[in-house]
Design a protein around this motif. Structure first.
Motif, PDB file in Angstrom:
ATOM      1  N   THR A 127      20.525  -5.709  -0.790  1.00 29.41           N
ATOM      2  CA  THR A 127      21.287  -4.859   0.120  1.00 29.41           C
ATOM      3  C   THR A 127      20.568  -4.767   1.458  1.00 29.41           C
ATOM      4  OG1 THR A 127      20.159  -2.816  -0.507  1.00 29.41           O
ATOM      5  CG2 THR A 127      22.045  -3.483  -1.858  1.00 29.41           C
ATOM      6  N   GLU A 128      21.285  -4.252   2.441  1.00 30.66           N
ATOM      7  CA  GLU A 128      20.690  -4.036   3.760  1.00 30.66           C
ATOM      8  C   GLU A 128      19.519  -3.067   3.668  1.00 30.66           C
ATOM      9  OE1 GLU A 128      22.107  -1.957   7.907  1.00 30.66           O
ATOM     10  OE2 GLU A 128      23.483  -3.379   6.952  1.00 30.66           O
ATOM     11  N   ASP A 129      19.680  -1.981   2.907  1.00 31.21           N
ATOM     12  CA  ASP A 129      18.606  -0.996   2.764  1.00 31.21           C
ATOM     13  C   ASP A 129      17.379  -1.605   2.095  1.00 31.21           C
ATOM     14  OD1 ASP A 129      20.034   0.984   4.003  1.00 31.21           O
ATOM     15  OD2 ASP A 129      20.692   1.962   2.154  1.00 31.21           O
ATOM     16  N   GLU A 130      17.578  -2.416   1.066  1.00 35.87           N
ATOM     17  CA  GLU A 130      16.451  -3.048   0.370  1.00 35.87           C
ATOM     18  C   GLU A 130      15.690  -3.978   1.305  1.00 35.87           C
ATOM     19  OE1 GLU A 130      18.304  -3.252  -4.182  1.00 35.87           O
ATOM     20  OE2 GLU A 130      18.578  -4.918  -2.775  1.00 35.87           O
ATOM     21  N   THR A 131      16.427  -4.745   2.107  1.00 42.14           N
ATOM     22  CA  THR A 131      15.787  -5.686   3.019  1.00 42.14           C
ATOM     23  C   THR A 131      14.996  -4.956   4.089  1.00 42.14           C
ATOM     24  OG1 THR A 131      17.621  -7.229   2.656  1.00 42.14           O
ATOM     25  CG2 THR A 131      16.198  -7.640   4.551  1.00 42.14           C
ATOM     26  N   CYS A 132      15.615  -3.938   4.687  1.00 39.51           N
ATOM     27  CA  CYS A 132      14.913  -3.169   5.718  1.00 39.51           C
ATOM     28  C   CYS A 132      13.681  -2.482   5.139  1.00 39.51           C
ATOM     29  CB  CYS A 132      15.848  -2.130   6.335  1.00 39.51           C
ATOM     30  SG  CYS A 132      16.680  -2.710   7.837  1.00 39.51           S
ATOM     31  N   TYR A 133      13.797  -1.932   3.945  1.00 42.57           N
ATOM     32  CA  TYR A 133      12.672  -1.231   3.320  1.00 42.57           C
ATOM     33  C   TYR A 133      11.491  -2.174   3.144  1.00 42.57           C
ATOM     34  CZ  TYR A 133       9.922   1.427  -0.056  1.00 42.57           C
ATOM     35  OH  TYR A 133       8.894   2.075  -0.688  1.00 42.57           O
ATOM     36  N   PHE A 134      11.748  -3.407   2.688  1.00 44.79           N
ATOM     37  CA  PHE A 134      10.678  -4.364   2.466  1.00 44.79           C
ATOM     38  C   PHE A 134       9.987  -4.730   3.777  1.00 44.79           C
ATOM     39  CE2 PHE A 134       9.434  -8.871   2.617  1.00 44.79           C
ATOM     40  CZ  PHE A 134       8.368  -8.835   1.716  1.00 44.79           C
ATOM     41  N   VAL A 135      10.787  -5.086   4.804  1.00 48.45           N
ATOM     42  CA  VAL A 135      10.196  -5.493   6.078  1.00 48.45           C
ATOM     43  C   VAL A 135       9.463  -4.331   6.733  1.00 48.45           C
ATOM     44  CG1 VAL A 135      10.651  -6.448   8.365  1.00 48.45           C
ATOM     45  CG2 VAL A 135      11.954  -7.267   6.400  1.00 48.45           C
ATOM     46  N   GLU A 136      10.052  -3.145   6.686  1.00 47.55           N
ATOM     47  CA  GLU A 136       9.389  -1.965   7.252  1.00 47.55           C
ATOM     48  C   GLU A 136       8.055  -1.707   6.570  1.00 47.55           C
ATOM     49  OE1 GLU A 136      13.564   0.334   8.403  1.00 47.55           O
ATOM     50  OE2 GLU A 136      12.339   1.006   6.715  1.00 47.55           O
ATOM     51  N   ALA A 137       7.979  -1.900   5.257  1.00 47.82           N
ATOM     52  CA  ALA A 137       6.730  -1.671   4.525  1.00 47.82           C
ATOM     53  C   ALA A 137       5.639  -2.625   4.998  1.00 47.82           C
ATOM     54  CB  ALA A 137       6.957  -1.823   3.025  1.00 47.82           C
ATOM     55  N   VAL A 138       5.998  -3.899   5.223  1.00 49.22           N
ATOM     56  CA  VAL A 138       5.020  -4.873   5.710  1.00 49.22           C
ATOM     57  C   VAL A 138       4.549  -4.495   7.115  1.00 49.22           C
ATOM     58  CG1 VAL A 138       4.655  -7.282   6.365  1.00 49.22           C
ATOM     59  CG2 VAL A 138       5.914  -6.739   4.274  1.00 49.22           C
ATOM     60  N   ILE A 139       5.499  -4.134   7.998  1.00 52.13           N
ATOM     61  CA  ILE A 139       5.137  -3.762   9.367  1.00 52.13           C
ATOM     62  C   ILE A 139       4.280  -2.502   9.371  1.00 52.13           C
ATOM     63  CG2 ILE A 139       6.055  -2.961  11.588  1.00 52.13           C
ATOM     64  CD1 ILE A 139       8.404  -4.830  11.192  1.00 52.13           C
ATOM     65  N   GLN A 140       4.602  -1.543   8.525  1.00 56.81           N
ATOM     66  CA  GLN A 140       3.796  -0.328   8.444  1.00 56.81           C
ATOM     67  C   GLN A 140       2.354  -0.650   8.070  1.00 56.81           C
ATOM     68  OE1 GLN A 140       6.042   2.057   5.713  1.00 56.81           O
ATOM     69  NE2 GLN A 140       7.277   3.006   7.313  1.00 56.81           N
TER      70      GLN A 140
END
Length: 205
Positions: free
Chosen positions: A170-183
């Protein structure tokens, strides 16, 4: 603190978490929101997600930018990068790097092209053009802004991205993963920058 920005007119998917960064805590705004809007321009398609993250760092902007601008040495602060090889010797827009990713992420290599590079405005933009991973059509922009907190010079770092949503996610799952790496990257950037900023104090008698 790492936060996400949202505001009227921002792309789909941008959210507001770090109100202090936007000056809503009662102090002067840390960064110019219009500047962020101008510099972080993404036009996501229907099958893509986008987001923007903000990090305040208690270190001067020139020091933080010296790490961020190292397109040829991202492992200086990115904990998931084990090795980087440049395809060519000159660092300029259009330069390409091959990055090896440490175990623990669903990837082994990433081929990335330098899309934006401005030493005056402190802008670095990249696009992933190949590699063994699921981040298709990924592009990111990171900007570095001078800031002041509690009377001390500091830096606000803004990083935004857009990427395809993989089939089965899902869009939320994808954003969550990328945001976690950037964080993780921004947390490491802050720790290294702040340690370097305090070194002269530690060395003084």
């Amino acid at each position: 603190m790492v936060g996400l920005i949202n505001g009227v007119g921002y792309p789909r998917g941008w959210k507001l978490v770090d109100e202090e960064v936007l000056g809503r805590s009662g102090r002067a705004p840390a960064i110019d929101v219009e500047s962020v809007r101008r510099l972080h321009r993404h036009e996501p398609r229907e099958n893509q997600c986008t987001s923007v993250l903000v990090k305040h760092i208690q270190a001067p902007v020139h020091l933080v930018w010296s790490l961020v601008r190292s397109f040829d040495q991202p492992q200086k602060y990115k904990p998931f990068v084990s090795r980087c090889v440049m395809m060519g010797g000159v660092l300029e827009i259009g330069s390409v790097r091959e990055v090896n990713v440490k175990s623990g992420l669903p990837a082994t290599t990433s081929t990335e092209r330098l899309e934006q590079f401005d030493d005056n405005e402190h802008i670095l933009g990249i696009r992933i053009v190949g590699g063994d991973h699921r981040l298709k059509n990924y592009s990111s922009i990171i900007t570095v802004h001078p800031d002041c907190k509690d009377g001390r010079p500091g830096t606000t770092v803004v990083e935004s991205f857009t990427v395809d949503v993989p089939e089965g996610n899902t869009e939320d799952e994808t954003c969550y993963f990328v945001e976690a790496v950037i964080q993780c990257n921004l947390k490491s950037l802050a720790e290294i920058s702040e340690r370097l900023a305090h070194q002269p104090l530690l060395l003084s008698p």
